[in-house]
Design a protein around this motif. Sequence first.
Motif, PDB file in Angstrom:
ATOM      1  N   GLY A 218       3.758  12.777  -3.272  1.00 35.42           N
ATOM      2  CA  GLY A 218       3.546  11.747  -2.255  1.00 35.42           C
ATOM      3  C   GLY A 218       3.894  12.252  -0.866  1.00 35.42           C
ATOM      4  O   GLY A 218       3.167  12.023   0.098  1.00 35.42           O
ATOM      5  N   LEU A 219       4.994  12.972  -0.785  1.00 43.26           N
ATOM      6  CA  LEU A 219       5.430  13.490   0.512  1.00 43.26           C
ATOM      7  C   LEU A 219       4.419  14.485   1.071  1.00 43.26           C
ATOM      8  O   LEU A 219       4.127  14.493   2.257  1.00 43.26           O
ATOM      9  CB  LEU A 219       6.812  14.143   0.378  1.00 43.26           C
ATOM     10  CG  LEU A 219       7.382  14.769   1.655  1.00 43.26           C
ATOM     11  CD1 LEU A 219       7.489  13.731   2.762  1.00 43.26           C
ATOM     12  CD2 LEU A 219       8.746  15.387   1.393  1.00 43.26           C
TER      13      LEU A 219
ATOM     14  N   GLU B 132      10.343  12.763 -13.503  1.00 48.71           N
ATOM     15  CA  GLU B 132       9.029  12.191 -13.183  1.00 48.71           C
ATOM     16  C   GLU B 132       9.022  11.586 -11.796  1.00 48.71           C
ATOM     17  O   GLU B 132       8.082  11.783 -11.031  1.00 48.71           O
ATOM     18  CB  GLU B 132       8.668  11.114 -14.203  1.00 48.71           C
ATOM     19  CG  GLU B 132       8.094  11.655 -15.484  1.00 48.71           C
ATOM     20  CD  GLU B 132       7.907  10.559 -16.501  1.00 48.71           C
ATOM     21  OE1 GLU B 132       8.892   9.830 -16.751  1.00 48.71           O
ATOM     22  OE2 GLU B 132       6.801  10.422 -17.023  1.00 48.71           O
ATOM     23  N   ALA B 133      10.078  10.846 -11.489  1.00 51.08           N
ATOM     24  CA  ALA B 133      10.150  10.179 -10.196  1.00 51.08           C
ATOM     25  C   ALA B 133      10.197  11.208  -9.072  1.00 51.08           C
ATOM     26  O   ALA B 133       9.575  11.034  -8.025  1.00 51.08           O
ATOM     27  CB  ALA B 133      11.361   9.263 -10.148  1.00 51.08           C
ATOM     28  N   LEU B 134      10.922  12.284  -9.288  1.00 44.19           N
ATOM     29  CA  LEU B 134      11.011  13.324  -8.272  1.00 44.19           C
ATOM     30  C   LEU B 134       9.677  14.025  -8.070  1.00 44.19           C
ATOM     31  O   LEU B 134       9.290  14.347  -6.949  1.00 44.19           O
ATOM     32  CB  LEU B 134      12.080  14.348  -8.664  1.00 44.19           C
ATOM     33  CG  LEU B 134      13.511  13.932  -8.357  1.00 44.19           C
ATOM     34  CD1 LEU B 134      14.488  14.830  -9.083  1.00 44.19           C
ATOM     35  CD2 LEU B 134      13.776  13.987  -6.864  1.00 44.19           C
ATOM     36  N   GLN B 135       8.980  14.230  -9.177  1.00 44.98           N
ATOM     37  CA  GLN B 135       7.690  14.881  -9.071  1.00 44.98           C
ATOM     38  C   GLN B 135       6.702  14.017  -8.294  1.00 44.98           C
ATOM     39  O   GLN B 135       5.942  14.506  -7.462  1.00 44.98           O
ATOM     40  CB  GLN B 135       7.144  15.162 -10.472  1.00 44.98           C
ATOM     41  CG  GLN B 135       6.881  16.625 -10.688  1.00 44.98           C
ATOM     42  CD  GLN B 135       7.000  17.008 -12.141  1.00 44.98           C
ATOM     43  OE1 GLN B 135       6.229  16.546 -12.972  1.00 44.98           O
ATOM     44  NE2 GLN B 135       7.970  17.838 -12.460  1.00 44.98           N
ATOM     45  N   ALA B 136       6.749  12.744  -8.588  1.00 45.08           N
ATOM     46  CA  ALA B 136       5.884  11.808  -7.867  1.00 45.08           C
ATOM     47  C   ALA B 136       6.219  11.834  -6.385  1.00 45.08           C
ATOM     48  O   ALA B 136       5.328  11.801  -5.531  1.00 45.08           O
ATOM     49  CB  ALA B 136       6.047  10.397  -8.434  1.00 45.08           C
ATOM     50  N   ALA B 137       7.489  11.907  -6.086  1.00 43.32           N
ATOM     51  CA  ALA B 137       7.923  11.930  -4.685  1.00 43.32           C
ATOM     52  C   ALA B 137       7.417  13.190  -3.995  1.00 43.32           C
ATOM     53  O   ALA B 137       6.944  13.148  -2.861  1.00 43.32           O
ATOM     54  CB  ALA B 137       9.445  11.861  -4.612  1.00 43.32           C
TER      55      ALA B 137
END
Length: 498
Positions: A339-340, A331-336
């Motif tokens: 965002g990027l 999840e955190a990677l997907q959000a990143a």
Amino acid sequence: MEELKMYNSLSRQKEIFKPITPGYVGMYVCGPTVYSNVHLGNCRTFISFDIIYRYLKYLGYKVRYVRNITDAGHLEGDRDEGDDKFSKKARLEQLEPMEIVQKYTLGFHKVMELFNTLPPTIEPTATGHISEQIEMIKHILANGYAYEVNGTVYFDVEKYNQEKPYGILTNRKLEDLLEGTRELGGQDEKRGRLDFALWIKAKPEHLMQWPSPWGMGFPGWHIECSAMSCKYLGKQFDIHGGGMDLAATHHTNEIAQSEACYHEKPVNYWIHTNMLTVNGARMSKTAGNGFLPHQLFTGGHPLLDKAYSPMTVRFFMLQTHYRSTLDFSNEALQAAEKGLKRLWDAYEILENLPAGNEIKEAMDPELDKRCIDLLDEFDASMNDDFNTARVLAAMFELVPVINSLKSGQIALNSLSTGTLEQLRKKFSIYLTDVFGLKNDKEADSGRLEGVLQLLIQIRKEARAKKDFATSDKIRNELQQQGIVLKDEKDGSVSWSAV
RNA sequence: GGUCCUGUGGCCGAGUGGCUAGGCAGAGCUCUGCAAAAGCUCCCACAGCGGUUCGAAUCCGCUCGGGACCUCCA
């Protein structure tokens, strides 16, 4: 401008950074042991120091950045019958130790390149500095802080502690340390339980061994960093970095060795980066929960839903302060990733913004000031112990302004030309130079751009004829290929790769 | 056992005693041939209990939970 402050492990507080030689910085970072692939936790540390290196350069410092390659054998455990790591692996794979070293050094460099980290200015190897290490050990022996037993040289921790606090880096008393050490059966060579080897006697079957005044052997793990940092940065230098896991043993011993050898405090600022965790537990070689960078880029790991690009991972790490643990999750990677992309889109808008007329006075002084304040936060946050997360927050706050500039919701003359120029410059410098992010889209453009422009043109003609079947087909099929088309308000069409 | 760190909204994560973190997800509206983006608005969290203070997520104490180091590991 405000002064740069960094958290010094030695004092356990943030300190204003003052280099020994004005304008110059000497920085040493403990590099990888090249007997296996680096995992993502290792990468985090090197990426963190890459940001620090880049920021120091951005501030105008001339930085000598030394990061070693540990390629000499160490004991496996705390026992002297332990095998040399490199020769052990070599035997398993039927390779020469230096073949192992070569293989994993190249792999390490490849990974660092994918993460877009700048190479250190000097990358010394332990095996290339055997004589320097021997010299240092001789010195320590002569100063009376070490003793030799059967071809192995040990550092006398208790003797050292009588003059200088051994556990200074992690705030520990020698008595407490002694208490915490387990009893070592059959290890009566050492006088003190905390004593560590500077030079280790090699058995005939050891593949990596060198002649020394104490016979054939190989250096202890800690001495290489002391010897090499001294050689390239001096007896005293500015910054020494590494992962937090190295502080208690490796760095503590480094300090003791250097002090025992030169009677000088070797390092002014100790910087330690925190660990990468998986489900709350530290990623480590021994725990077997390590992610290899490669598994991430291909999505080939049971815990991952999909592949993530090196830049997504780099950005993901930037969102957390380097002294906090960072937990790894889908999840955190997907959000990143999302965002990027938002940041890159804003970056592109800025790059393509029309020049416009020279506007001295902003039509919207309030907004103008807000932009300037946010831009000032970039440096202010970095000066506050390299707080990349806060820089990103400020960047994200500027994104709606940038997007509105494009859509016309905010007129270009709302901001002064100077502010606009600063916005463009600083956004770009931070994204690419300081944070070291690369636009993946730019990388594979070129020919693709031409092909896409053709498709976009055909689609435009179809839309003009209200032939939406054709236009939607083009858009949908492209999306299947991972390319998203956007119809802009002004009638133009832009694309982005997912 | 010793030395420390930490507990923030659905998820990830900044945080200086008083003022908006931010991202992702979610909801509504606007824009649009439809999308996608984007813009605007909403979602006002700080483990628990006490204390200090005019005022605490931020300081202090206790309780509970998580983690690291003390052994090779960035």
